[in-house]
Design a protein around this motif. Structure first.
Motif, short mmCIF file in Angstrom:
data_model
loop_
_atom_site.label_atom_id
_atom_site.label_comp_id
_atom_site.label_asym_id
_atom_site.label_seq_id
_atom_site.Cartn_x
_atom_site.Cartn_y
_atom_site.Cartn_z
N PRO A 66 0.81 -1.24 0.00
CA PRO A 66 0.00 0.00 0.00
C PRO A 66 0.83 1.28 0.00
O PRO A 66 0.50 2.23 -0.70
CB PRO A 66 -0.83 -0.12 1.27
N ARG A 67 1.92 1.30 0.74
CA ARG A 67 2.77 2.51 0.73
C ARG A 67 3.35 2.73 -0.66
O ARG A 67 3.36 3.84 -1.16
CB ARG A 67 3.90 2.39 1.75
N ALA A 68 3.82 1.67 -1.27
CA ALA A 68 4.43 1.80 -2.60
C ALA A 68 3.41 2.24 -3.64
O ALA A 68 3.71 3.07 -4.50
CB ALA A 68 5.06 0.48 -3.00
N LEU A 69 2.21 1.72 -3.56
CA LEU A 69 1.21 2.03 -4.58
C LEU A 69 0.44 3.32 -4.32
O LEU A 69 0.06 4.01 -5.26
CB LEU A 69 0.22 0.87 -4.69
N LEU A 70 0.20 3.65 -3.06
CA LEU A 70 -0.69 4.77 -2.74
C LEU A 70 0.03 6.03 -2.25
O LEU A 70 -0.43 7.14 -2.52
CB LEU A 70 -1.71 4.34 -1.70
N TYR A 71 1.12 5.89 -1.51
CA TYR A 71 1.70 7.03 -0.82
C TYR A 71 3.07 7.47 -1.33
O TYR A 71 3.52 8.55 -1.01
CB TYR A 71 1.83 6.75 0.68
N SER A 72 3.74 6.65 -2.08
CA SER A 72 5.12 6.94 -2.45
C SER A 72 5.20 8.04 -3.50
O SER A 72 4.55 7.96 -4.55
CB SER A 72 5.80 5.68 -2.99
N PRO A 73 6.04 9.06 -3.26
CA PRO A 73 6.23 10.11 -4.25
C PRO A 73 7.30 9.77 -5.28
O PRO A 73 7.53 10.53 -6.21
CB PRO A 73 6.68 11.31 -3.40
N ASN A 74 7.95 8.63 -5.13
CA ASN A 74 9.02 8.23 -6.04
C ASN A 74 8.47 7.87 -7.41
O ASN A 74 7.36 7.35 -7.52
CB ASN A 74 9.80 7.05 -5.47
N PRO A 75 9.27 8.08 -8.47
CA PRO A 75 8.79 7.76 -9.82
C PRO A 75 8.59 6.26 -10.05
O PRO A 75 7.70 5.86 -10.78
CB PRO A 75 9.87 8.31 -10.74
N ASP A 76 9.42 5.43 -9.46
CA ASP A 76 9.28 3.98 -9.57
C ASP A 76 9.07 3.42 -8.17
O ASP A 76 9.98 2.85 -7.57
CB ASP A 76 10.52 3.34 -10.19
N PRO A 77 7.87 3.51 -7.63
CA PRO A 77 7.67 3.18 -6.21
C PRO A 77 7.75 1.70 -5.89
O PRO A 77 7.93 1.34 -4.73
CB PRO A 77 6.27 3.71 -5.92
N LEU A 78 7.65 0.82 -6.88
CA LEU A 78 7.64 -0.61 -6.59
C LEU A 78 9.01 -1.27 -6.64
O LEU A 78 9.19 -2.35 -6.09
CB LEU A 78 6.72 -1.34 -7.57
N VAL A 79 9.97 -0.63 -7.27
CA VAL A 79 11.26 -1.29 -7.51
C VAL A 79 11.98 -1.62 -6.21
O VAL A 79 12.31 -2.78 -5.96
CB VAL A 79 12.15 -0.42 -8.42
N ARG A 80 12.25 -0.63 -5.37
CA ARG A 80 13.01 -0.88 -4.14
C ARG A 80 12.28 -1.79 -3.17
O ARG A 80 12.88 -2.73 -2.63
CB ARG A 80 13.40 0.44 -3.49
N PRO A 81 10.99 -1.58 -2.90
CA PRO A 81 10.31 -2.49 -1.98
C PRO A 81 10.27 -3.93 -2.48
O PRO A 81 10.47 -4.86 -1.71
CB PRO A 81 8.90 -1.93 -1.86
N LEU A 82 10.04 -4.12 -3.77
CA LEU A 82 10.00 -5.49 -4.29
C LEU A 82 11.36 -6.15 -4.26
O LEU A 82 11.47 -7.35 -3.99
CB LEU A 82 9.42 -5.50 -5.70
N LEU A 83 12.41 -5.38 -4.50
CA LEU A 83 13.76 -5.95 -4.38
C LEU A 83 14.06 -6.39 -2.96
O LEU A 83 14.66 -7.44 -2.74
CB LEU A 83 14.81 -4.94 -4.85
N VAL A 84 13.61 -5.60 -1.99
CA VAL A 84 13.81 -5.97 -0.59
C VAL A 84 13.04 -7.25 -0.26
O VAL A 84 13.57 -8.15 0.39
CB VAL A 84 13.41 -4.81 0.35
N VAL A 85 11.80 -7.35 -0.72
CA VAL A 85 10.99 -8.55 -0.45
C VAL A 85 11.64 -9.78 -1.07
O VAL A 85 11.76 -10.82 -0.42
CB VAL A 85 9.55 -8.37 -0.97
N VAL A 86 12.07 -9.66 -2.31
CA VAL A 86 12.71 -10.81 -2.97
C VAL A 86 13.99 -11.21 -2.24
O VAL A 86 14.23 -12.39 -2.00
CB VAL A 86 12.99 -10.48 -4.46
N PHE A 87 14.79 -10.22 -1.87
CA PHE A 87 16.04 -10.51 -1.16
C PHE A 87 15.77 -11.18 0.18
O PHE A 87 16.39 -12.19 0.52
CB PHE A 87 16.83 -9.21 -0.97
#
Length: 104
Positions: A66-87
């Motif tokens: 939800p933070r990545a999709l709804l609140y993040s001001p970053n241009p690519d909000p899913l990249v860093r969180p998904l990399l952390v989850v995969v790692f």
């Protein structure tokens, strides 16, 4: 995980204007907050092995999306969180597999 989820989302609540939540720790970039989730995920891998590792990694993903999709001001909000989850999922699952081998 609930405590870390509260820390992760505290800047989206009215508490962000009250001490101690107005500290920069709670309002900064959330990479550190995501790494705090390593603690319960690794614990689940140690206690519940592969199933616990995968389940808590899935819960972690549900918490951070939800933070990545709804609140993040970053241009690519899913990249860093998904990399952390995969790692995290990869490391904890490998740890669980190794513990299973040691038990055998």
């Amino acid at each position: 995980m609930a405590v870390f989820a509260v820390i992760y989302y505290v800047d989206q609540t009215p508490f962000v204007n009250t001490p101690p939540f107005n500290n920069s720790f709670f309002t900064t970039i959330h990479d550190l907050h995501r790494t705090l989730f390593f603690i319960p995920i690794i614990y689940a891998a140690l206690v519940f092995r592969v199933k616990g590792s995968l389940l808590t990694s899935g819960v972690f993903l549900i918490i951070i999306l939800p933070r990545a999709l709804l609140y993040s001001p970053n241009p690519d909000p899913l990249v860093r969180p998904l990399l952390v989850v995969v790692f995290v999922a990869l490391i904890s699952t490998l740890l669980a597999f190794e513990l299973n081998l040691v038990d055998r």
